[in-house]
Write a protein that holds these residues in place. Structure first.
Motif, PDB file in Angstrom:
ATOM      1  N   GLN A  98     -28.265  64.179  12.313  1.00 50.65           N
ATOM      2  CA  GLN A  98     -27.342  63.715  10.865  1.00 50.65           C
ATOM      3  C   GLN A  98     -27.728  65.053  10.069  1.00 50.65           C
ATOM      4  OE1 GLN A  98     -25.274  61.611  10.037  1.00 50.65           O
ATOM      5  NE2 GLN A  98     -25.258  62.314   7.905  1.00 50.65           N
ATOM      6  N   GLN A  99     -28.807  65.491   9.921  1.00 50.98           N
ATOM      7  CA  GLN A  99     -28.949  66.577   9.009  1.00 50.98           C
ATOM      8  C   GLN A  99     -28.233  68.109   9.767  1.00 50.98           C
ATOM      9  OE1 GLN A  99     -33.334  66.575   8.783  1.00 50.98           O
ATOM     10  NE2 GLN A  99     -33.256  65.799   6.822  1.00 50.98           N
ATOM     11  N   LYS A 100     -28.029  68.233  10.988  1.00 53.67           N
ATOM     12  CA  LYS A 100     -27.577  69.203  11.590  1.00 53.67           C
ATOM     13  C   LYS A 100     -25.957  69.185  11.191  1.00 53.67           C
ATOM     14  CE  LYS A 100     -30.520  70.111  15.317  1.00 53.67           C
ATOM     15  NZ  LYS A 100     -30.688  69.907  16.759  1.00 53.67           N
ATOM     16  N   VAL A 101     -25.292  67.965  11.268  1.00 50.66           N
ATOM     17  CA  VAL A 101     -24.132  67.873  10.869  1.00 50.66           C
ATOM     18  C   VAL A 101     -23.806  68.291   9.556  1.00 50.66           C
ATOM     19  CG1 VAL A 101     -22.289  65.885  10.328  1.00 50.66           C
ATOM     20  CG2 VAL A 101     -23.674  65.840  12.406  1.00 50.66           C
ATOM     21  N   GLN A 102     -24.872  67.821   8.558  1.00 55.59           N
ATOM     22  CA  GLN A 102     -24.832  68.044   7.086  1.00 55.59           C
ATOM     23  C   GLN A 102     -24.897  69.669   6.942  1.00 55.59           C
ATOM     24  OE1 GLN A 102     -27.806  65.403   5.808  1.00 55.59           O
ATOM     25  NE2 GLN A 102     -26.399  64.297   4.661  1.00 55.59           N
ATOM     26  N   LEU A 103     -25.637  70.313   7.833  1.00 55.82           N
ATOM     27  CA  LEU A 103     -25.794  71.723   7.567  1.00 55.82           C
ATOM     28  C   LEU A 103     -24.499  72.521   8.043  1.00 55.82           C
ATOM     29  CD1 LEU A 103     -27.712  74.125   7.296  1.00 55.82           C
ATOM     30  CD2 LEU A 103     -28.256  74.360   9.743  1.00 55.82           C
ATOM     31  N   VAL A 104     -23.854  71.831   9.144  1.00 51.27           N
ATOM     32  CA  VAL A 104     -22.559  72.613   9.351  1.00 51.27           C
ATOM     33  C   VAL A 104     -21.540  72.357   8.049  1.00 51.27           C
ATOM     34  CG1 VAL A 104     -20.770  72.592  11.077  1.00 51.27           C
ATOM     35  CG2 VAL A 104     -23.014  72.432  11.877  1.00 51.27           C
ATOM     36  N   GLN A 105     -21.535  71.128   7.978  1.00 46.09           N
ATOM     37  CA  GLN A 105     -20.441  70.679   6.898  1.00 46.09           C
ATOM     38  C   GLN A 105     -20.744  71.334   5.522  1.00 46.09           C
ATOM     39  OE1 GLN A 105     -20.435  66.444   6.914  1.00 46.09           O
ATOM     40  NE2 GLN A 105     -19.076  66.307   8.588  1.00 46.09           N
ATOM     41  N   TYR A 106     -21.862  71.912   5.414  1.00 48.22           N
ATOM     42  CA  TYR A 106     -22.221  72.890   4.048  1.00 48.22           C
ATOM     43  C   TYR A 106     -21.748  73.954   4.070  1.00 48.22           C
ATOM     44  CZ  TYR A 106     -24.982  74.428   0.196  1.00 48.22           C
ATOM     45  OH  TYR A 106     -25.649  74.848  -0.938  1.00 48.22           O
ATOM     46  N   HIS A 107     -21.324  74.556   5.433  1.00 47.58           N
ATOM     47  CA  HIS A 107     -20.706  75.840   5.502  1.00 47.58           C
ATOM     48  C   HIS A 107     -19.039  75.691   5.338  1.00 47.58           C
ATOM     49  CE1 HIS A 107     -24.544  76.981   7.026  1.00 47.58           C
ATOM     50  NE2 HIS A 107     -24.363  78.133   6.993  1.00 47.58           N
ATOM     51  N   ILE A 108     -18.555  74.443   4.987  1.00 46.73           N
ATOM     52  CA  ILE A 108     -17.207  74.355   4.720  1.00 46.73           C
ATOM     53  C   ILE A 108     -16.762  73.793   3.693  1.00 46.73           C
ATOM     54  CG2 ILE A 108     -15.319  73.087   6.158  1.00 46.73           C
ATOM     55  CD1 ILE A 108     -16.965  72.593   8.504  1.00 46.73           C
ATOM     56  N   LEU A 109     -15.708  74.491   2.964  1.00 47.35           N
ATOM     57  CA  LEU A 109     -15.110  74.026   1.617  1.00 47.35           C
ATOM     58  C   LEU A 109     -14.060  73.137   2.074  1.00 47.35           C
ATOM     59  CD1 LEU A 109     -15.494  77.163  -0.546  1.00 47.35           C
ATOM     60  CD2 LEU A 109     -17.151  75.291  -0.231  1.00 47.35           C
ATOM     61  N   PRO A 110     -13.819  72.102   1.209  1.00 45.76           N
ATOM     62  CA  PRO A 110     -12.437  71.368   1.497  1.00 45.76           C
ATOM     63  C   PRO A 110     -11.118  71.829   0.854  1.00 45.76           C
ATOM     64  CG  PRO A 110     -13.819  70.324   0.015  1.00 45.76           C
ATOM     65  CD  PRO A 110     -14.342  71.499   0.407  1.00 45.76           C
ATOM     66  N   THR A 111     -11.305  73.043   0.767  1.00 41.75           N
ATOM     67  CA  THR A 111      -9.691  73.728   0.196  1.00 41.75           C
ATOM     68  C   THR A 111      -9.906  75.204   0.904  1.00 41.75           C
ATOM     69  OG1 THR A 111     -10.677  74.439  -1.729  1.00 41.75           O
ATOM     70  CG2 THR A 111      -9.481  72.291  -1.760  1.00 41.75           C
ATOM     71  N   MET A 112      -8.695  75.697   1.036  1.00 37.57           N
ATOM     72  CA  MET A 112      -8.436  76.967   1.509  1.00 37.57           C
ATOM     73  C   MET A 112      -8.393  77.877   0.382  1.00 37.57           C
ATOM     74  SD  MET A 112      -6.521  79.841   1.813  1.00 37.57           S
ATOM     75  CE  MET A 112      -6.045  81.074   3.020  1.00 37.57           C
ATOM     76  N   LEU A 113      -9.472  78.749   0.432  1.00 40.42           N
ATOM     77  CA  LEU A 113      -9.762  79.785  -0.762  1.00 40.42           C
ATOM     78  C   LEU A 113      -9.515  81.146   0.042  1.00 40.42           C
ATOM     79  CD1 LEU A 113     -12.906  78.271  -2.754  1.00 40.42           C
ATOM     80  CD2 LEU A 113     -10.444  78.200  -3.220  1.00 40.42           C
ATOM     81  N   SER A 114      -8.684  81.897  -0.857  1.00 41.46           N
ATOM     82  CA  SER A 114      -8.312  83.226  -0.512  1.00 41.46           C
ATOM     83  C   SER A 114      -9.244  84.099  -1.061  1.00 41.46           C
ATOM     84  CB  SER A 114      -7.080  83.852  -0.694  1.00 41.46           C
ATOM     85  OG  SER A 114      -6.770  83.753  -2.190  1.00 41.46           O
ATOM     86  N   MET A 115      -9.512  85.381  -0.888  1.00 42.11           N
ATOM     87  CA  MET A 115     -10.429  86.273  -1.517  1.00 42.11           C
ATOM     88  C   MET A 115     -10.309  86.039  -2.985  1.00 42.11           C
ATOM     89  SD  MET A 115     -12.783  87.967   0.394  1.00 42.11           S
ATOM     90  CE  MET A 115     -14.191  89.115   0.258  1.00 42.11           C
ATOM     91  N   PRO A 116      -9.025  86.594  -3.632  1.00 38.60           N
ATOM     92  CA  PRO A 116      -8.899  86.632  -4.982  1.00 38.60           C
ATOM     93  C   PRO A 116      -9.313  85.289  -5.496  1.00 38.60           C
ATOM     94  CG  PRO A 116      -7.147  87.545  -3.817  1.00 38.60           C
ATOM     95  CD  PRO A 116      -8.034  86.947  -2.970  1.00 38.60           C
ATOM     96  N   GLN A 117      -9.222  84.059  -4.986  1.00 36.38           N
ATOM     97  CA  GLN A 117      -9.415  82.724  -5.399  1.00 36.38           C
ATOM     98  C   GLN A 117     -10.842  82.573  -5.776  1.00 36.38           C
ATOM     99  OE1 GLN A 117      -6.837  80.637  -2.660  1.00 36.38           O
ATOM    100  NE2 GLN A 117      -5.779  79.780  -4.214  1.00 36.38           N
ATOM    101  N   PHE A 118     -11.456  83.283  -5.155  1.00 38.16           N
ATOM    102  CA  PHE A 118     -13.106  82.789  -5.527  1.00 38.16           C
ATOM    103  C   PHE A 118     -13.620  83.562  -6.845  1.00 38.16           C
ATOM    104  CE2 PHE A 118     -13.782  83.716  -0.650  1.00 38.16           C
ATOM    105  CZ  PHE A 118     -14.300  82.302  -0.602  1.00 38.16           C
ATOM    106  N   GLN A 119     -12.558  84.344  -7.565  1.00 34.27           N
ATOM    107  CA  GLN A 119     -12.849  84.790  -8.851  1.00 34.27           C
ATOM    108  C   GLN A 119     -12.715  83.735  -9.713  1.00 34.27           C
ATOM    109  OE1 GLN A 119     -11.876  88.675  -9.603  1.00 34.27           O
ATOM    110  NE2 GLN A 119     -11.760  89.240  -7.764  1.00 34.27           N
ATOM    111  N   THR A 120     -11.902  82.387  -9.503  1.00 37.72           N
ATOM    112  CA  THR A 120     -11.560  81.769 -10.477  1.00 37.72           C
ATOM    113  C   THR A 120     -12.040  80.153 -10.251  1.00 37.72           C
ATOM    114  OG1 THR A 120      -9.456  81.097  -9.069  1.00 37.72           O
ATOM    115  CG2 THR A 120      -9.208  82.713 -11.087  1.00 37.72           C
ATOM    116  N   VAL A 121     -12.952  80.210  -9.123  1.00 35.63           N
ATOM    117  CA  VAL A 121     -13.722  78.943  -9.011  1.00 35.63           C
ATOM    118  C   VAL A 121     -14.532  78.351  -9.985  1.00 35.63           C
ATOM    119  CG1 VAL A 121     -13.421  79.160  -6.348  1.00 35.63           C
ATOM    120  CG2 VAL A 121     -15.551  80.066  -7.586  1.00 35.63           C
ATOM    121  N   THR A 122     -14.775  77.070  -9.940  1.00 34.88           N
ATOM    122  CA  THR A 122     -15.712  76.521 -11.075  1.00 34.88           C
ATOM    123  C   THR A 122     -16.990  75.940 -10.294  1.00 34.88           C
ATOM    124  OG1 THR A 122     -13.666  75.918 -12.485  1.00 34.88           O
ATOM    125  CG2 THR A 122     -16.039  74.970 -12.962  1.00 34.88           C
ATOM    126  N   ASN A 123     -18.127  76.716 -10.694  1.00 36.66           N
ATOM    127  CA  ASN A 123     -19.487  76.128  -9.873  1.00 36.66           C
ATOM    128  C   ASN A 123     -19.763  74.916 -10.715  1.00 36.66           C
ATOM    129  OD1 ASN A 123     -19.757  78.271  -7.909  1.00 36.66           O
ATOM    130  ND2 ASN A 123     -20.370  79.727  -9.624  1.00 36.66           N
TER     131      ASN A 123
END
Ligand SMILES: *[C@@H]1O[C@H](CO)[C@@H](O)[C@H](O)[C@H]1NC(C)=O
Ligand SMILES: *[C@@H]1O[C@H](CO)[C@@H](O)[C@H](O)[C@H]1NC(C)=O
Ligand SMILES: *[C@@H]1O[C@H](CO)[C@@H](O)[C@H](O)[C@H]1NC(C)=O
Ligand SMILES: *[C@@H]1O[C@H](CO)[C@@H](O)[C@H](O)[C@H]1NC(C)=O
Ligand SMILES: *[C@@H]1O[C@H](CO)[C@@H](O)[C@H](O)[C@H]1NC(C)=O
Length: 244
Positions: A98-123
């Protein structure tokens, strides 16, 4: 003068034809059918550990299905084999399935973000691992220009390269495995590898045609009148061509 106009006309036609034919063939690596994350990573040549993990956790199939069905897209941070090798021995083995699944899913964001879009994300940003509980498994991204840093609270990673993008999917190479705070409290943190960002990522390097053009057109200026005009037109068309 008339002759020059005619030659300019034909030059234009030639160029536009050439343009459209290169446009038709060149840029989009449009795969026949839906995205296949495994195939994309295999092409990168240095992601065997991540691919293995994606497969063993059934995440690869899930990602492909999700890309095919949703229109939000996905962003995937793919750690290199080197990144996995830098983990403390036994790090992965200490995790439950279960934790391995979580580890992998932690590497995935549920939207497509282009390089410039990283500058406007909200943490903090929600990851796929946090789908079931708000506030779980977040990560932070700070970005400036072409530099993108990711902080999990356990590791600070850098986006080293843009591997793939289309309208639904962005895959970025990262230099470290993103260990979530929820699974790796501070004590478990692996020795931080001396991080040498492999390469300044330049997702869209403009073709280095600029200087050559300048030379070409100045060479044409020999003629007094018409040719400069032709060369200007030529340069403009070339510029349009390269832009597209
Ligand atoms: C995805 O690509 C992998 C590796 O190239 C291949 O083995 C697999 O069959 C592909 N999956 C689909 C659904 O096309
Ligand atoms: C992708 O979606 C289409 C339409 O929803 C479906 O017919 C197709 O089987 C799906 N392909 C895969 C590989 O899931
Ligand atoms: C990213 O991290 C590096 C150090 O690892 C730092 O020098 C740089 O300023 C950071 N950039 C951003 C945009 O946060
Ligand atoms: C992430 O960003 C939020 C909001 O700025 C901040 O409160 C939090 O401490 C950050 N966490 C990490 C791990 O950097
Ligand atoms: C441009 O032409 C000059 C002289 O014709 C030459 O010395 C120079 O190397 C050329 N530059 C480029 C970028 O081709």
């Amino acid at each position: 003068m008339r002759k020059r106009l005619i030659s300019f006309f034909f030059l234009s036609i030639f160029f536009l034809l050439h343009c459209s034919s290169t446009i038709a063939q060149a840029p989009v690596p449009a795969p026949a059918g839906p995205d296949n994350i495994t195939a994309i990573l295999e092409k990168g040549g240095q992601f065997t550990s991540f691919i293995r993990l994606l497969k063993s956790t059934q995440n690869a199939d899930q990602i492909n299905a999700q890309l095919n069905n949703s229109n939000q897209g996905l962003t995937i941070f793919a750690p290199t084999d080197n990144a996995f090798n830098n983990l403390k021995p036994g790090t992965l083995n200490s995790l439950s399935d279960q934790q391995k699944v979580q580890l992998v899913q932690y590497h995935i964001l549920p939207t497509m973000l282009s390089m410039p879009q990283f500058q406007t994300v909200t943490n903090p940003l929600r990851t796929q691992a946090g789908d079931t509980g708000s506030g779980e498994f977040p990560l932070n991204i700070t970005s400036s220009g072409n530099q993108v840093n990711i902080s999990t609270g356990v590791v600070d990673a850098t986006v080293a390269n843009t591997m793939y993008t289309d309208s639904k999917l962005a895959v970025y190479q990262v230099d470290q495995v993103l260990l979530p705070l929820q699974l790796f409290g501070s004590s478990q943190a692996p020795a931080p590898a001396p991080s040498t960002p492999e390469k300044g990522s330049t997702p869209k390097a403009s073709p280095a045609g600029g200087t050559a053009d300048a030379n070409t057109s100045s060479g044409m200026k020999l003629d007094s009148h018409g040719l400069p005009m032709v060369s200007v037109g030529f340069a403009v068309l070339l510029a349009i061509c390269l832009q597209l």
